[in-house]
Structure formats: structure tokens, C-alpha cells
Design a protein around this motif. Structure first.
Motif, PDB file in Angstrom:
ATOM      1  N   ASP A 148       0.814  -1.226   0.000  1.00 12.12           N
ATOM      2  CA  ASP A 148       0.000   0.000   0.000  1.00 12.12           C
ATOM      3  C   ASP A 148       0.843   1.269   0.000  1.00 12.12           C
ATOM      4  O   ASP A 148       0.399   2.316   0.465  1.00 12.12           O
ATOM      5  N   GLN A 151      -0.900   4.159  -1.810  1.00 14.48           N
ATOM      6  CA  GLN A 151      -2.096   4.567  -1.073  1.00 14.48           C
ATOM      7  C   GLN A 151      -1.730   5.377   0.160  1.00 14.48           C
ATOM      8  O   GLN A 151      -2.355   6.405   0.463  1.00 14.48           O
ATOM      9  N   ARG A 152      -0.697   4.945   0.888  1.00 18.61           N
ATOM     10  CA  ARG A 152      -0.288   5.669   2.096  1.00 18.61           C
ATOM     11  C   ARG A 152       0.244   7.056   1.763  1.00 18.61           C
ATOM     12  O   ARG A 152      -0.032   8.023   2.469  1.00 18.61           O
ATOM     13  N   ALA A 155      -2.694   9.285   0.797  1.00 16.69           N
ATOM     14  CA  ALA A 155      -3.502   9.619   1.977  1.00 16.69           C
ATOM     15  C   ALA A 155      -2.803  10.664   2.840  1.00 16.69           C
ATOM     16  O   ALA A 155      -3.445  11.561   3.390  1.00 16.69           O
ATOM     17  N   GLY A 424     -10.147   5.378  -9.016  1.00 21.33           N
ATOM     18  CA  GLY A 424      -8.886   4.843  -8.545  1.00 21.33           C
ATOM     19  C   GLY A 424      -7.857   4.688  -9.645  1.00 21.33           C
ATOM     20  O   GLY A 424      -8.043   5.128 -10.778  1.00 21.33           O
ATOM     21  N   GLU A 436      -4.085  -3.035  -7.738  1.00 17.04           N
ATOM     22  CA  GLU A 436      -4.701  -1.783  -7.323  1.00 17.04           C
ATOM     23  C   GLU A 436      -3.696  -0.933  -6.551  1.00 17.04           C
ATOM     24  O   GLU A 436      -3.186  -1.349  -5.509  1.00 17.04           O
ATOM     25  N   LEU A 438      -4.361   2.659  -6.069  1.00 16.78           N
ATOM     26  CA  LEU A 438      -5.202   3.633  -5.354  1.00 16.78           C
ATOM     27  C   LEU A 438      -6.651   3.196  -5.474  1.00 16.78           C
ATOM     28  O   LEU A 438      -7.151   3.014  -6.588  1.00 16.78           O
ATOM     29  N   VAL A 442      -8.551  10.382  -4.454  1.00 15.03           N
ATOM     30  CA  VAL A 442      -7.322  10.767  -3.779  1.00 15.03           C
ATOM     31  C   VAL A 442      -7.578  11.914  -2.805  1.00 15.03           C
ATOM     32  O   VAL A 442      -7.146  11.874  -1.653  1.00 15.03           O
TER      33      VAL A 442
END
Length: 448
Positions: A148, A151-152, A155, A424, A436, A438, A442
Motif C-alpha cells: 500500500d 495509497q499511504r 492519503a 482509482g 490496485e 489507489l 485521492v
């Protein structure tokens, strides 16, 4: 657990593999060695007792034997000595260590194909089952470790924006207005002026004040470039503990201002306070390019300057491609969007390349799929770092398939993905698999 290149330990690991996979399990007739063992990039992790006795091992290697590292790694040959099996959980510890090491190597995809009887262990450790298969005449399961990293990053850098800034939308025309919501810059109502404003992280200002001054100009001019605007001037707001420190920041501002040929028109300076720096850039265009102009079916193109290298002290995070460029080269980079006039554009910022693609897709009301092996990347940067770093100059554009990008001076352009229905960002790999990166929006702004 440790990565080893010790010849005796590697020999012991090879012997243990032979005992288990050839003699005990009969998966191989004579040897379990393969081309992965011959790849110099392969890493072997071992577990051993205090006196050096080998208890178990696992190897981690790029999934492709040919070509550069794409951030796609695989684990294999997990083996535990018979005397070390059972309640000690050594196999699980080796798997966890392999996952951590793969992520340290910059992996954005980490796969394994495990014997079906071992699949429950991997499920318990958080791996995702991809498909059942057969290997060496025995039932196996293809599994994937969910990474991830992108993603991290998204975020942490962009995730709260929509929620935090939503109250500003109560005033008509705020935050760019319809079609430009959350864009890199904003058109000043009733004029052809485009304004962009960025602040530099205070920790960067404190650690490297001259570089911070340069970056403050760079990021704002990139924002104007992404909207197709011609820069005309800069304003700065500088806070510093004393005049000496402020002078170092100003040196960076001055050098960048001269390099791009864009003057600092004015601003504000304050002493006796913690370091802080923000810059506003002013540019002109009568027809700004939005980030939210993409549509399903549009091709994604990445234009990036691959010159330079990692900024000293910021390896893996900040790529410096601009400090060695001439004014002519910097202007060619900064005008590529204006000369191309794509349907949508966004410069790559703190969210990294994949996060920026996600913001363009979100503003366009689309899902994006990015072909990892087609993204222009410097040989000196690992794919995981390149897709998540601040790259100096890089811009993502969306437009009708086959429509060319204008020459961008020293930069390289390549079509490397597309927009589609949904939300995404997925990463498409050379074997056709899509992972995947994202999930969903966002920033939380939604469609511009």
C-alpha cells in the motif's frame, strides 16, 4: 532474519532446499536450482541459531529475468529445517521478513506461488489468493502481498484536502470554480491571469534553505506549466530566525528566478520566527488546461525530464533534474502543455506520479490504468521510488489516443495508460495483471 551473501550460508541453504524439495517432498527429480539462483539481483534471507546453524531460508528476486527492475518482485523456495518446524512459527517469520525486504527494495508488487497445503499460512499473514495453479506436478496457489505504498503516500499528502477545504466552497467561484476545482492553479476572474501558490515543508527549509528556495520557484512554475500558462512573475513570503538564514533561502530563490527568467516581483519577509516559505506564481493564458478534462477512452501520457539524479540527502524522494538545465531547456519543459493543448494535464507533485494520475482521474470522473513498463524513468531510479517521488519536472496529460505531445526539450514523452469508467488507479504489469495502487478518490474533491 538476515540477508546473506556468505558462501557457507548459501551452500547450507542450497543443501537444505535439496533435502526438503528433492529428497523429502519429491517435487524435483535431481535439483531444485533454477535461473533465479543465477540472477545476481536475487537476495537470500536466512534464519539461524546463535551458533550459526541454519534453520530456514527464503529467496526474493525480480519477477522478470530480463530487463530492468520494474518494482515487481517474487518470493520463492521458502524452506524450514524439519527440527525447526511447528510452534516456533519460523516459516511465518521468514515470510514476514521477505515481505519487509521486498518493500525495502521498492517493490510495488510482490508475488509467490506456494504449495496448496501452505496457502492457509499465507492467508493468515494477509496475503491475497490470486488463482489456483499447478507447479512441478503438484497443486499450488498464486498469492500476492498487498503493498500500500502509493495509497499511504496519497492519503498522507492529499487525502484530507476535500474535507478540510470544503467550507471555502460556500463562496461562489472559490477554489477554481466548476471545471477547475482543486486544480494546480486558478484563473483570476475577469482576466487572463493564472495564479499558483505553494508552500515548502518547514523541515526542508530548515535542513536545506537554498534548495528550499529553488524548489519554491520550481513547484509553482510547474503548476503554471500544467495549466498551459506563460509565467510572468513571483511573490514570496519568507519567515526566518535571522537575516543570515533568510539570505540562504533568498539565494535559492534568486538562482531559480534567474534560471527560468521569471522575476520575483515582491513579497514579505519576517525575522525572529521559525522557518517558513511560500511562493505565489503569476502567469497568463486565455485558455487554461484543466486537470479534470479527461474522459473515458483518453490516453495518458507522461512527459518527464530524466536527467540529473537524486538530490543529496533525499535519495528515493526528490529527483533533481532542473538545476543543471539552461533557461532555454527549462522554458521548453514549462511550455509543453501550452504547445500541446491536451484535454487535461497535471504536474507531478508530492503525491508522486501514481498519486498525480489519481488526482487527474478523480477530477475527470474516471479510473486510470498505468502501464508500469511504459512510464519514462531514469536508469538510476528504482520504479517504486520513481513512481512515488517528486521528480523535478514531470507532467501527466490525457487526450485522444494517438494525438502527439509537442517536443519538450530534454524531456521524454510516452503514452503509458488510459482513462476508463470507475475510480482509482490500477498498475498494469507486463504479464497483463492489474494491481490496485489507489482505491477510489485521492483528495475527496470528486469530479471537477
Amino acid at each position: 532474519m538476515e540477508v546473506t551473501d556468505d558462501a557457507d550460508l548459501l551452500a547450507a541453504a542450497a543443501a537444505l532446499r535439496h533435502d526438503v524439495f528433492v529428497a523429502e517432498q519429491g517435487l524435483f527429480a535431481a535439483t531444485d536450482r533454477d535461473d533465479v539462483d543465477d540472477d545476481p539481483r536475487t537476495r537470500v534471507l536466512v534464519a539461524r541459531t546463535g551458533d550459526g546453524t541454519l534453520l530456514g531460508a527464503v529467496r526474493v528476486a525480480p519477477a522478470r529475468r530480463d530487463g530492468p527492475d520494474l518494482g515487481w518482485w517474487a518470493g520463492s523456495r521458502l524452506v524450514v529445517a524439519p527440527a525447526a518446524r511447528g510452534a516456533a512459527g519460523l516459516g511465518a517469520a521468514l515470510v514476514r521478513a521477505a515481505c519487509a525486504h521486498a518493500e525495502d527494495l521498492g517493490a510495488l508488487r510482490f508475488d509467490a506461488t506456494v504449495q496448496a497445503r501452505n496457502a492457509p499460512l499465507f492467508r493468515r499473514l494477509g496475503w491475497v489468493e490470486v488463482r489456483a495453479t499447478s507447479l512441478h506436478g503438484a497443486p499450488h496457489v498464486a498469492v500476492r502481498w498487498p503493498i500500500d505504498r502509493v495509497q499511504r503516500l496519497a492519503a498522507a499528502t492529499k487525502g484530507p484536502l476535500g474535507r478540510v477545504l470544503a467550507p471555502l466552497l460556500d463562496v461562489p467561484g472559490a477554489l477554481g470554480g466548476t471545471g477547475f476545482l482543486g486544480d494546480d492553479g486558478v484563473g483570476v476572474p475577469g482576466s487572463d491571469v493564472v495564479a499558483a501558490c505553494d508552500a515548502v515543508l518547514p523541515s526542508l527549509v530548515e535542513r536545506d534553505p537554498t534548495w528550499a528556495g529553488w524548489c519554491a520557484v520550481l513547484v509553482n512554475l510547474n503548476d503554471l506549466a500544467a495549466m498551459g500558462a506563460e509565467p510572468v512573475g513571483l511573490l514570496d513570503a519568507l519567515a526566518a530566525r535571522d537575516a543570515s538564514f533568510a539570505s540562504r533561502v533568498v539565494r535559492g530563490l534568486r538562482d531559480a528566478s534567474a534560471a527560468w527568467g521569471v522575476p520575483v516581483l515582491g513579497g514579505h519577509t519576517q525575522f525572529g520566527v521559525p522557518a517558513a516559505l511560500s511562493v505565489t506564481a503569476l502567469g497568463r493564458t486565455r485558455d487554461p488546461v484543466p486537470a479534470g478534462g479527461g474522459r473515458p477512452g483518453h490516453a495518458l501520457t507522461v512527459t518527464a525530464d530524466l536527467g540529473g539524479g537524486w538530490r543529496p540527502g533525499y535519495a528515493g524522494a526528490q529527483w533533481d533534474s532542473t538545476t543543471a538545465r539552461s533557461t532555454q531547456e527549462l522554458r521548453a519543459l514549462g511550455s509543453v502543455v501550452a504547445r500541446t493543448r491536451p484535454a487535461a494535464a497535471k504536474d507531478v507533485s508530492m503525491a508522486g506520479l501514481v498519486g498525480t494520475v489519481g488526482m487527474l482521474a478523480e477530477a475527470s470522473g474516471c479510473r486510470a490504468v498505468l502501464d508500469v513498463d511504459r512510464v519514462p524513468a531514469p536508469a538510476a531510479a528504482g520504479t517504486g521510488d520513481w513512481l512515488t517521488c517528486f521528480p523535478g519536472f514531470a507532467v501527466v496529460t490525457a487526450d485522444a489516443p494517438g494525438r502527439p505531445c509537442a517536443p519538450a526539450g530534454p524531456a521524454v514523452s510516452a503514452a503509458c495508460g488510459e482513462l476508463g469508467e470507475g475510480a482509482g488507479v490500477g498498475l498494469r504489469w507486463p504479464d497483463g495483471e492489474v494491481t490496485e495502487a489507489l482505491a477510489g478518490a485521492v483528495t475527496g474533491w470528486g469530479r471537477a
